[in-house]
Design a protein around this motif. Structure first.
Motif, PDB file in Angstrom:
ATOM      1  N   ILE A  39      52.812  50.823  43.252  1.00 55.63           N
ATOM      2  CA  ILE A  39      52.654  49.481  42.702  1.00 55.63           C
ATOM      3  C   ILE A  39      51.426  49.463  41.804  1.00 55.63           C
ATOM      4  O   ILE A  39      50.314  49.784  42.240  1.00 55.63           O
ATOM      5  CB  ILE A  39      52.519  48.418  43.812  1.00 55.63           C
ATOM      6  CG1 ILE A  39      53.793  48.402  44.671  1.00 55.63           C
ATOM      7  CG2 ILE A  39      52.250  47.045  43.207  1.00 55.63           C
ATOM      8  CD1 ILE A  39      53.779  47.401  45.794  1.00 55.63           C
ATOM      9  N   SER A  40      51.637  49.085  40.530  1.00 53.13           N
ATOM     10  CA  SER A  40      50.502  48.952  39.617  1.00 53.13           C
ATOM     11  C   SER A  40      49.797  47.627  39.892  1.00 53.13           C
ATOM     12  O   SER A  40      50.428  46.628  40.239  1.00 53.13           O
ATOM     13  CB  SER A  40      50.957  49.036  38.155  1.00 53.13           C
ATOM     14  OG  SER A  40      51.828  47.969  37.834  1.00 53.13           O
ATOM     15  N   ASN A  41      48.469  47.657  39.766  1.00 48.52           N
ATOM     16  CA  ASN A  41      47.634  46.486  40.036  1.00 48.52           C
ATOM     17  C   ASN A  41      46.713  46.263  38.844  1.00 48.52           C
ATOM     18  O   ASN A  41      45.945  47.151  38.473  1.00 48.52           O
ATOM     19  CB  ASN A  41      46.777  46.721  41.276  1.00 48.52           C
ATOM     20  CG  ASN A  41      47.607  46.827  42.541  1.00 48.52           C
ATOM     21  OD1 ASN A  41      47.727  45.873  43.272  1.00 48.52           O
ATOM     22  ND2 ASN A  41      48.187  47.987  42.796  1.00 48.52           N
ATOM     23  N   ASN A  42      46.772  45.084  38.248  1.00 49.77           N
ATOM     24  CA  ASN A  42      45.944  44.793  37.077  1.00 49.77           C
ATOM     25  C   ASN A  42      44.459  44.790  37.401  1.00 49.77           C
ATOM     26  O   ASN A  42      43.646  45.241  36.612  1.00 49.77           O
ATOM     27  CB  ASN A  42      46.342  43.461  36.461  1.00 49.77           C
ATOM     28  CG  ASN A  42      47.717  43.519  35.828  1.00 49.77           C
ATOM     29  OD1 ASN A  42      48.150  44.564  35.375  1.00 49.77           O
ATOM     30  ND2 ASN A  42      48.410  42.402  35.815  1.00 49.77           N
ATOM     31  N   ASN A  43      44.075  44.218  38.521  1.00 45.90           N
ATOM     32  CA  ASN A  43      42.680  44.178  38.986  1.00 45.90           C
ATOM     33  C   ASN A  43      41.736  43.527  37.975  1.00 45.90           C
ATOM     34  O   ASN A  43      40.563  43.867  37.894  1.00 45.90           O
ATOM     35  CB  ASN A  43      42.183  45.583  39.345  1.00 45.90           C
ATOM     36  CG  ASN A  43      40.917  45.557  40.163  1.00 45.90           C
ATOM     37  OD1 ASN A  43      40.736  44.695  41.023  1.00 45.90           O
ATOM     38  ND2 ASN A  43      40.017  46.490  39.912  1.00 45.90           N
ATOM     39  N   LEU A  44      42.205  42.569  37.218  1.00 50.23           N
ATOM     40  CA  LEU A  44      41.356  41.907  36.222  1.00 50.23           C
ATOM     41  C   LEU A  44      40.261  41.062  36.863  1.00 50.23           C
ATOM     42  O   LEU A  44      39.193  40.875  36.283  1.00 50.23           O
ATOM     43  CB  LEU A  44      42.211  41.042  35.289  1.00 50.23           C
ATOM     44  CG  LEU A  44      43.237  41.813  34.458  1.00 50.23           C
ATOM     45  CD1 LEU A  44      44.125  40.840  33.695  1.00 50.23           C
ATOM     46  CD2 LEU A  44      42.551  42.785  33.528  1.00 50.23           C
ATOM     47  N   LYS A  45      40.508  40.543  38.066  1.00 50.34           N
ATOM     48  CA  LYS A  45      39.515  39.705  38.745  1.00 50.34           C
ATOM     49  C   LYS A  45      38.670  40.485  39.734  1.00 50.34           C
ATOM     50  O   LYS A  45      37.806  39.932  40.392  1.00 50.34           O
ATOM     51  CB  LYS A  45      40.210  38.542  39.443  1.00 50.34           C
ATOM     52  CG  LYS A  45      40.893  37.608  38.459  1.00 50.34           C
ATOM     53  CD  LYS A  45      41.597  36.483  39.150  1.00 50.34           C
ATOM     54  CE  LYS A  45      42.316  35.628  38.130  1.00 50.34           C
ATOM     55  NZ  LYS A  45      43.150  34.610  38.769  1.00 50.34           N
ATOM     56  N   GLY A  46      38.928  41.791  39.867  1.00 51.98           N
ATOM     57  CA  GLY A  46      38.076  42.642  40.683  1.00 51.98           C
ATOM     58  C   GLY A  46      38.267  42.573  42.174  1.00 51.98           C
ATOM     59  O   GLY A  46      37.347  42.874  42.925  1.00 51.98           O
ATOM     60  N   ALA A  47      39.468  42.234  42.651  1.00 51.29           N
ATOM     61  CA  ALA A  47      39.700  42.231  44.098  1.00 51.29           C
ATOM     62  C   ALA A  47      39.578  43.638  44.677  1.00 51.29           C
ATOM     63  O   ALA A  47      39.187  43.811  45.827  1.00 51.29           O
ATOM     64  CB  ALA A  47      41.071  41.639  44.428  1.00 51.29           C
TER      65      ALA A  47
END
Length: 89
Positions: A39-47
């Motif tokens: 699963i790809s994760n964008n992680n733009l908010k830094g979780a």
């Protein structure tokens, strides 16, 4: 938006499980043998707190590697910012 993936039992038309610990999941792919889900994760908010920052200070995107039998995340692979799709061959 909930930083999780839902496992669906298609035959029963019900939710079988949820997998927590993701960071803005976006795309998914299943290995040819069915044993692994990516699963790809964008992680733009830094979780996901990555080990490295990119040159412009961007947070790393992440590929979650999930064992399809145990439904556990076995690895988090840091990749470039904002990965948006996956495929298997």
């Amino acid at each position: 938006m909930g930083n999780r993936a839902t496992v669906v039992d298609v035959a029963e038309r019900s939710v079988a499980a949820t997998i927590e610990g993701l960071s803005e999941p976006h795309g998914a792919a299943i290995s040819p043998d069915g044993n692994t889900v990516y699963i790809s994760n964008n992680n733009l908010k830094g979780a996901y707190n990555g080990r490295y920052k990119w040159q412009d200070g961007a947070l790393p995107g992440v590929i979650a590697v999930i064992d399809s039998e145990t439904r556990e995340i076995t690895k988090m692979l840091e990749v470039g910012p904002n990965p948006t799709g996956l495929g298997t061959r």
